[in-house]
Design a protein around this motif. Structure first.
Motif, short mmCIF file in Angstrom:
data_model
loop_
_atom_site.label_atom_id
_atom_site.label_comp_id
_atom_site.label_asym_id
_atom_site.label_seq_id
_atom_site.Cartn_x
_atom_site.Cartn_y
_atom_site.Cartn_z
N MET B 50 0.84 -1.21 0.00
CA MET B 50 0.00 0.00 0.00
C MET B 50 0.86 1.25 0.00
SD MET B 50 -2.97 -1.01 2.65
CE MET B 50 -1.88 -1.92 3.70
N GLU B 51 2.18 1.06 -0.01
CA GLU B 51 3.09 2.17 0.23
C GLU B 51 3.70 2.75 -1.04
OE1 GLU B 51 2.86 -0.53 2.04
OE2 GLU B 51 2.37 0.23 4.02
N THR B 61 2.76 -0.37 -10.39
CA THR B 61 2.27 -1.12 -11.55
C THR B 61 3.39 -1.99 -12.12
OG1 THR B 61 0.75 0.67 -12.04
CG2 THR B 61 1.16 -0.89 -13.81
N TYR B 62 4.59 -1.40 -12.23
CA TYR B 62 5.72 -2.19 -12.75
C TYR B 62 6.02 -3.38 -11.85
CZ TYR B 62 10.29 -4.04 -13.33
OH TYR B 62 11.31 -4.94 -13.46
N LEU B 63 6.12 -3.12 -10.52
CA LEU B 63 6.47 -4.20 -9.58
C LEU B 63 5.48 -5.35 -9.68
CD1 LEU B 63 7.39 -2.08 -6.41
CD2 LEU B 63 8.99 -3.44 -7.76
N SER B 64 4.19 -5.02 -9.75
CA SER B 64 3.18 -6.07 -9.84
C SER B 64 3.26 -6.79 -11.18
CB SER B 64 1.78 -5.48 -9.65
OG SER B 64 1.67 -4.97 -8.34
N ALA B 65 3.47 -5.99 -12.25
CA ALA B 65 3.52 -6.57 -13.59
C ALA B 65 4.69 -7.55 -13.74
CB ALA B 65 3.61 -5.46 -14.64
N ARG B 66 5.82 -7.26 -13.05
CA ARG B 66 6.97 -8.16 -13.14
C ARG B 66 6.58 -9.57 -12.67
NH1 ARG B 66 10.87 -10.30 -9.99
NH2 ARG B 66 12.94 -10.66 -10.91
N ASN B 67 5.75 -9.63 -11.63
CA ASN B 67 5.30 -10.94 -11.14
C ASN B 67 4.39 -11.64 -12.14
OD1 ASN B 67 6.61 -10.93 -8.52
ND2 ASN B 67 5.21 -9.26 -8.01
N LEU B 68 3.58 -10.85 -12.84
CA LEU B 68 2.70 -11.44 -13.86
C LEU B 68 3.53 -11.99 -15.03
CD1 LEU B 68 -0.14 -8.74 -13.78
CD2 LEU B 68 -0.31 -11.10 -12.98
N THR B 69 4.63 -11.28 -15.37
CA THR B 69 5.53 -11.78 -16.42
C THR B 69 6.10 -13.13 -16.02
OG1 THR B 69 6.18 -9.50 -16.89
CG2 THR B 69 7.57 -11.21 -17.81
N CYS B 86 -1.68 -7.93 -2.35
CA CYS B 86 -1.06 -8.49 -3.56
C CYS B 86 -2.12 -8.69 -4.64
CB CYS B 86 -0.43 -9.84 -3.28
SG CYS B 86 0.87 -9.82 -2.03
N TYR B 87 -3.22 -9.30 -4.26
CA TYR B 87 -4.32 -9.58 -5.19
C TYR B 87 -4.80 -8.29 -5.84
CZ TYR B 87 -9.32 -10.50 -6.24
OH TYR B 87 -10.56 -10.57 -6.82
N HIS B 88 -5.03 -7.27 -5.03
CA HIS B 88 -5.49 -5.97 -5.50
C HIS B 88 -4.47 -5.35 -6.47
CE1 HIS B 88 -5.54 -1.55 -5.11
NE2 HIS B 88 -6.86 -1.65 -4.94
N ASN B 89 -3.18 -5.38 -6.09
CA ASN B 89 -2.17 -4.72 -6.91
C ASN B 89 -1.96 -5.43 -8.25
OD1 ASN B 89 -1.90 -2.84 -4.96
ND2 ASN B 89 0.13 -3.46 -4.28
N CYS B 161 -10.89 -3.89 2.70
CA CYS B 161 -11.06 -2.93 1.60
C CYS B 161 -10.65 -3.46 0.23
CB CYS B 161 -10.19 -1.69 1.85
SG CYS B 161 -10.58 -0.82 3.37
N MET B 162 -9.47 -4.09 0.20
CA MET B 162 -8.81 -4.25 -1.10
C MET B 162 -9.33 -5.42 -1.92
SD MET B 162 -5.01 -3.16 0.02
CE MET B 162 -4.47 -2.27 -1.41
N TYR B 163 -10.20 -6.21 -1.34
CA TYR B 163 -10.79 -7.34 -2.06
C TYR B 163 -11.90 -6.87 -3.00
CZ TYR B 163 -13.37 -11.81 -2.55
OH TYR B 163 -14.02 -12.92 -3.03
N THR B 164 -12.48 -5.70 -2.71
CA THR B 164 -13.61 -5.24 -3.54
C THR B 164 -13.48 -3.81 -4.06
OG1 THR B 164 -14.78 -4.52 -1.55
CG2 THR B 164 -15.32 -6.70 -2.39
#
Lengths: 248, 307
Positions: B50-51, B61-69, B86-89, B161-164
Motif C-alpha cells: 500500500m506504500e 504497476t511495474y512491480l506487480s507486472a513483473r510478477n505477472l511476467t 497483492c491480489y489488489h495490486n 477494503c482491497m478485495y472489492t
C-alpha cells in the motif's frame, strides 16, 4: 435553506444580534443568525494545476461537488473535520489559506477507497488526498508526515532488495519518526508471542532480520526504478515551481 | 474464471513470509488436502503493497507486472494471491496496463532497462484464495469433505477494503448469480457455511481496519479495529474469519492496543478462513499454523473441539 456541514462555518464569522429591527420587522435573537460576508482577493490560481501534476491528483478537475466521497469516508466518520469534498472545493477555488487550516490532518486518509467506489465522476478522491498531502510537504507547509516516512522506508527496502522484511520496516519507521520501540502495547504483544511461539518460528524471524529476504539479480531492476523515480521527482518539482537543487 | 484451477501459479507475497506466515502455511495445507496444486512464482518481488503507490503509482504497476511476467514465463494463465494487497495490486496492474497508455509505457521502459520483457495485459488472470477454493473445489465437495465440522461456530466474515475496491479493477465481480459482490461479498461466507459454520449477519464486511496506517496513525487504526471487533461481538460472532494478512495482523495488534491504551477489552477470536477450513477438513491446529498467529485462540479451539 438549511445549512449543510454547518461545522465548516467558523464561530467568528457568525453574527447574532440581541436586538435588531429590519424594515420594521423585529429580528432580534438567536434565530436570526447571519454569516458575515467577506471578500477574498488572495486566490492561489496555480494550486489546482500543481496538485493535478502530482500522482493521484490528475482527475481533480472532474469533481461535481456531490459529496459522495465525504459521505462514504472512513476517516470522516471518526473526525468530521476530515472532509475530502470540501478540500477539493477549496483547491479548485484556489483558497489556499482555508486549505492550510486543515493541513495537519489531510495525510490521515487510510486509502480504503470507499470514496473512489462512491464517486460518480472518477475523480479518484483517494489519489487526490495523497497528492494534496504531498503538495503540502513539497511546498513546505507541513513536515513529512509519519505516513510519508513509512512509505519511503518501505519503498527504499523494495528498491534495495525487491522485497520487504516487516521487522526492518518497523524499526526504520520508529527510528525516523523518533518513537521508542518499547511502547507498552507493543511490548505486551511481543511478550505474549515469545512465550507461545515455537522455537523454529523465532529462529526464522531472527534469521530474516540478519539475512534479509531478497529477489535475486535485483540490482539492475532496482536501479531502473530509481532512475524513473528521480526523473519523476524532477518533473514534479518543476511543475510546482520548486528549486530542484535545494530539494525539500 | 480461467480454465483449470487444479494447478495454478502461487504468489505468496512478503507478508506471508513474515507476520502472515500462518496464512501461507494454512493455504498450502488446505490446497494439499483438497488436491489443488500450487507452484510458487520463481524469484518473485514485492507487489508494492500500500506504500509504493504513494511514492509513485507507476512503480507499483511495474512491480506487480513483473510478477505477472514470471507467471506467464512459467506457462501459467492463472496466478493465485491470498493476500488482499497483492491480489489488489496485480489486478490493478492488469487494469492499468490495458487502459492507461502512460502506465504501459513506463512498465515497458523499466522492464527493458531491467532486462526482461514487459508484461502484456490479458496474459494471466489473478485470482484470490477465495476464488481458488470456491471455483476450484466448490461447496458441494466441501460440504461432503467437512461433514459439518464447524457446526455451531458463529463466524463474522471480514473481507476488508482491497478485495472489492475500487470496483473497476475487478471486472468479473458484480456479474449476477454466482459472481462475487463488491458491496456485499459472500465467497468466504459460502465456503465456511459449506464447512458447517453459522455465519452471523455482519454489516462491516468491507469496513476499513486502518491497515495502511496501522503504525503511522495507530490511534485511528485502533478506533477502526475496535469498531469491527465490538460490532462482530454485538452480532453474536465468536470468531472473525479473515482473508488478508494486513487485516488479520491489524485486528490482532489493535485488539491488544485497544485493551492497553483505551482500556477496551474484546474477546472475539481472529482466524484466517484457511485455518478454519483446514481444521474443518480434519487438519490439526498446528498444521494450519495457529501457534504462529499473534493472538492465541488455542483454548477456544479446544472448547469447540477443533484442531
Amino acid at each position: 435553506m438549511p445549512i449543510h456541514e454547518k461545522s465548516l462555518i467558523r464561530p467568528e464569522n457568525l453574527i447574532t444580534n440581541d436586538s435588531l429591527v429590519i424594515d420594521g420587522v423585529d429580528v432580534s435573537g438567536h434565530w436570526s443568525t447571519f454569516i458575515k460576508s467577506r471578500t477574498i482577493t488572495d486566490y492561489n490560481e496555480a494550486m489546482e494545476d500543481e496538485i493535478a501534476a502530482l500522482p493521484g491528483g490528475e482527475n481533480i478537475h472532474r469533481c461535481w461537488q456531490c459529496g459522495s466521497c465525504t459521505n462514504a469516508c472512513t476517516v470522516n466518520a471518526v473526525n468530521p473535520d476530515f472532509n475530502p469534498r470540501y478540500w477539493i472545493y477549496l483547491i479548485r477555488q484556489g483558497l489556499e489559506e482555508e486549505l492550510l487550516r486543515d493541513k495537519d490532518i489531510i495525510w490521515q486518509c487510510v486509502s480504503c477507497n470507499k470514496c473512489t467506489y462512491a464517486c460518480p465522476r472518477d475523480v479518484l478522491p483517494e489519489g487526490v488526498m495523497k497528492a494534496t498531502a504531498h503538495w503540502l510537504e513539497l511546498k513546505g507547509h507541513t513536515p513529512k508526515s509519519p505516513s510519508t516516512h513509512f512509505d519511503e522506508g518501505f519503498t527504499e527496502s523494495i528498491l534495495a532488495t525487491g522485497k520487504i522484511e516487516e521487522g526492518r520496516v518497523l524499526r526504520t519507521f520508529f527510528q525516523r519518526t523518533g518513537q521508542p520501540l518499547n511502547q507498552p502495547w507493543l511490548v505486551a504483544l511481543v511478550g505474549g508471542l515469545v512465550k507461545r511461539f515455537p522455537l523454529g518460528y523465532l529462529i526464522r524471524m531472527g534469521w530474516s532480520t540478519v539475512f534479509r529476504p531478497r529477489t535475486s539479480n535485483w540490482r539492475r531492476t532496482g536501479r531502473a526504478i530509481e532512475e524513473y523515480v528521480s526523473e519523476r521527482r524532477a518533473e514534479q518539482a518543476k511543475a510546482l515551481g520548486l528549486d530542484t537543487k535545494g530539494g525539500h | 474464471m480461467a480454465g483449470d484451477l487444479k494447478k495454478v501459479a502461487y504468489y505468496p507475497g512478503c507478508a506471508l513470509e513474515g507476520t502472515g506466515h500462518s496464512y501461507n502455511r494454512s493455504t498450502k495445507e488446505v490446497g494439499k488436502a483438497l488436491g489443488l496444486e500450487l507452484v510458487e512464482l520463481k524469484n518473485w518481488n514485492c507487489c508494492g503493497a500500500m506504500e509504493v503507490k504513494n511514492v509513485d503509482p507507476q512503480v507499483q504497476t511495474y512491480l506487480s507486472a513483473r510478477n505477472l511476467t514470471i507467471a506467464q514465463d512459467m506457462g501459467f494463465d492463472t496466478v493465485m494471491a491470498p493476500c488482499n494487497g497483492c491480489y489488489h495490486n496485480l489486478k490493478k496492474a492488469e487494469y492499468d496496463l490495458a487502459h492507461n497508455p502512460h502506465a504501459a509505457e513506463v512498465t515497458e521502459r523499466i522492464s527493458k532497462k531491467a532486462g526482461h520483457k514487459a508484461y502484456e495485459p490479458g496474459g494471466v488472470e489473478t485470482i484470490h484464495a477465495l476464488d481458488w477454493i470456491k471455483h476450484g473445489v466448490g461447496e458441494a465437495e466441501l460440504r461432503q469433505r467437512a461433514k459439518g465440522k464447524l457446526a455451531g461456530l458463529k463466524v463474522a466474515n471480514y473481507y476488508g477494503c482491497m478485495y472489492t475496491r475500487p470496483r473497476h479493477i475487478f471486472p468479473e465481480k458484480d456479474q449476477g448469480t454466482g459472481s462475487e459482490s463488491t458491496s456485499k461479498p459472500h465467497f468466504m461466507d459460502d465456503i465456511l457455511a459449506a464447512a458447517g459454520a453459522e455465519n452471523v449477519e455482519f454489516p462491516l464486511k468491507t469496513a476499513c481496519c486502518g491497515g495502511a496506517h496501522s503504525l503511522s496513525d495507530s490511534d485511528i487504526s485502533t478506533k477502526l479495529v475496535l469498531n469491527i471487533l465490538t460490532t462482530a461481538e454485538a452480532c453474536g460472532a465468536e470468531v472473525i474469519a479473515t482473508e488478508c494478512p494486513t487485516c488479520h495482523s491489524g485486528l490482532e495488534m489493535h485488539q491488544v492496543r485497544a485493551e492497553k491504551v483505551l482500556g477496551r477489552k474484546t474477546s472475539v477470536k481472529i482466524l484466517y478462513f484457511t485455518q478454519l477450513l483446514g481444521m474443518a477438513l480434519g487438519l490439526s491446529a498446528k498444521k494450519v499454523g495457529v501457534q504462529e498467529n499473534l493472538s492465541d485462540p488455542s483454548e477456544f479451539l479446544r472448547r469447540k473441539g477443533l484442531g
